[in-house]
Scaffold this active site. Structure first.
Site, PDB file in Angstrom:
ATOM      1  N   HIS A 145      15.394 -65.223 -18.781  1.00 45.73           N
ATOM      2  CA  HIS A 145      15.681 -66.073 -19.930  1.00 45.73           C
ATOM      3  C   HIS A 145      17.191 -66.320 -19.987  1.00 45.73           C
ATOM      4  CE1 HIS A 145      14.128 -67.416 -24.085  1.00 45.73           C
ATOM      5  NE2 HIS A 145      15.355 -67.907 -23.936  1.00 45.73           N
ATOM      6  N   ASN A 190      12.118 -69.017 -18.261  1.00 45.86           N
ATOM      7  CA  ASN A 190      11.973 -69.712 -19.529  1.00 45.86           C
ATOM      8  C   ASN A 190      12.713 -71.042 -19.487  1.00 45.86           C
ATOM      9  OD1 ASN A 190      11.161 -69.641 -22.470  1.00 45.86           O
ATOM     10  ND2 ASN A 190      13.368 -69.939 -22.683  1.00 45.86           N
ATOM     11  N   TYR A 316      10.126 -78.283 -30.039  1.00 42.77           N
ATOM     12  CA  TYR A 316      10.850 -78.288 -31.306  1.00 42.77           C
ATOM     13  C   TYR A 316      11.114 -79.680 -31.872  1.00 42.77           C
ATOM     14  CZ  TYR A 316      11.700 -73.333 -30.613  1.00 42.77           C
ATOM     15  OH  TYR A 316      11.523 -71.989 -30.429  1.00 42.77           O
ATOM     16  N   GLU A 386       6.801 -71.168 -27.736  1.00 42.34           N
ATOM     17  CA  GLU A 386       7.784 -71.228 -28.822  1.00 42.34           C
ATOM     18  C   GLU A 386       7.454 -72.428 -29.680  1.00 42.34           C
ATOM     19  OE1 GLU A 386      11.957 -71.169 -27.888  1.00 42.34           O
ATOM     20  OE2 GLU A 386      11.686 -69.674 -26.307  1.00 42.34           O
ATOM     21  N   TRP A 404       8.137 -68.768 -33.023  1.00 38.85           N
ATOM     22  CA  TRP A 404       9.511 -68.318 -32.823  1.00 38.85           C
ATOM     23  C   TRP A 404      10.056 -67.932 -34.182  1.00 38.85           C
ATOM     24  CZ3 TRP A 404      12.646 -67.276 -28.806  1.00 38.85           C
ATOM     25  CH2 TRP A 404      14.017 -67.190 -29.063  1.00 38.85           C
TER      26      TRP A 404
END
Length: 439
Positions: A145, A190, A316, A386, A404
């Site tokens: 990550h 990630n 997102y 996420e 998340w």
């Protein structure tokens, strides 16, 4: 259609570590003194929700100490965050209280390797994994990550160098050997998009972009091949990779902006999904990027194609897209090679309610992303790895959902210190931790 559910929590191990007595020098390359070192009743039973001592330095330690202004307005860094390394047992207690049955976390490469195994780091992860399993919480473990060991950045410039591929394979081999008897869900990297763009194009992240992305794909594929050949027959786990996704809509109904939107989908999503499903980059990328875009040879193409058992989807935001000239005032980079640019507003206003900084809510976008993956990439097995709200599109092969995140962390992005958890652990500093009212 019924879906299954698991957890609520995700917390990066890299972001919960405390770097010890770091001293850094203004040298090039950078060097430091320690370089060596929701409601589940509507879901099927097996749906998955997820709602340092001895560690060597990683590139984030170096980056934020050398350039503290890039740590956000508070000049923050990851030296001390929510302390999962010290408080993992309390974290598991909180997960148990919340009814979580999946936990996604990352191994810190610099805590385990890179040149030999670190027994203190290994013990921490063994204890964490055993503690999770004792509470019937499934560990989803990410190998990388973005926290590249600083020593590998100093030695050969990290993912800019082909040498990283074998080093990553060796690190993964060690992790599979030590933890694979209990970890059955592995993630190699990630957000394949992030390090090449934010690290090597924008300069906001600790370090080109096309070379880095190419080496990431090859490193990922080689690790998957290793796991499938050497470990999967006995350990019977699965391995995949996480994609950061966005959805894109035309700024208006003009054909130029519609075409720009389609190009941008290929540059953002297809850049990695076309190699993973077809063994090559999108044709439009080859046309517009030209010789700057590497090529896979036949052996590499075969290795990369199909190199996942599942995909992690992070989502997102959705953005408006508009066309830009073929010769813009600023030279073309990986961020505008698609001859497109982005906005959160068009003539009718913002794309959704304001969230923070320059981000806006647009929950419908995750449904568009899932539908896109279903129709264009063969409806792969997906875990939403996420996101802040659960939304499932009927017919998409979605197996689990991870909100998340468990604890407010050091966010690897400008404006680092804001609350991102629907349930958060207050910054502990020996005060203990307790859930917020959002839980």
């Amino acid at each position: 259609m019924k879906f299954r559910a698991l957890g609520l929590v995700l917390l990066l191990a890299v972001e919960t570590c405390k770097a010890e007595e770091i001293t850094c020098e203004e040298t090039k390359p950078f060097t430091c003194n320690q370089t060596d070192r929701f409601n589940r009743k509507h879901f099927d039973d097996d749906f998955i929700f997820e709602g340092g001592k001895g560690r060597g330095l990683n590139v984030w330690d170096g980056f934020t100490h050398r350039y503290p202004e890039k740590g956000g307005p508070d000049l923050g860094n990851g030296d001390s965050t929510c302390g999962s390394y010290e408080h993992w047992q309390k974290d598991i207690d909180v997960m148990t209280e919340l009814g979580v049955d999946g936990y996604r976390f990352s191994l810190a490469w610099s805590r385990i390797a890179p040149r030999e195994s670190n027994q203190a780091g290994v013990k921490y992860y063994n204890d964490l994994i055993d503690g999770l399993l004792a509470k019937n919480i499934t560990p989803f473990v990410t190998l990388f990550h973005w926290d590249l060991p600083q020593v590998l950045q100093d030695e050969y410039e990290g993912f800019l160098n082909h040498e990283i591929i074998d080093d990553f394979k060796d690190y993964a081999n060690l992790c599979f050997k030590i933890f694979g008897d209990r970890v059955k869900k592995w993630i190699t990297i990630n957000q394949l998009y992030t390090v090449p763009t934010r690290g090597y194009a924008m300069g906001t992240d600790a370090p080109e972009p096309y070379i880095v992305a190419h080496n990431q794909l090859l490193a990922h594929a080689k690790v998957v091949h290793l796991y499938r050949k050497k470990y999967k027959p006995k350990q019977r786990g699965q391995i995949g990779v996480v994609m950061i996704t966005r959805w894109f809509v035309p700024y208006d109904s003009t054909q130029a902006n519609i075409d720009a939107t389609e190009r941008n989908k290929e540059f953002f999503l297809g850049w990695f999904m076309e190699p993973l499903t077809k063994g090559k980059y999108p044709d439009i990328m080859r046309k517009l990027v030209g010789r700057r875009l590497p090529k896979f040879n036949k052996k590499e193409a075969k290795l990369v194609k199909g190199s996942y058992d599942f995909l992690g989807i992070n989502y997102y935001q959705t953005q408006y897209v508009y066309a830009i000239p073929a010769n813009p005032p600023n030279r073309l980079t990986v961020l505008n090679d698609s001859l497109s640019a982005f906005s959160y507003e068009n003539k009718d206003g913002p794309i959704g309610p304001w969230f923070n900084a320059d981000s806006y809510y647009h929950p419908r976008g995750i449904l568009n992303v899932l539908e896109h993956f279903k129709t264009k990439y063969g409806n792969p097995l997906v875990y939403i790895t996420e996101n802040g709200e659960l939304l499932i599109l009927s017919g998409c092969n979605v197996k689990g959902y991870f909100a998340w995140c468990l604890g407010d962390n050091y966010e690897l992005w400008p404006s680092r210190s804001f609350h991102v958890s629907p349930f958060y652990l207050l910054h502990r500093k020996d005060k203990g931790a307790f859930p917020s009212f959002e839980a």
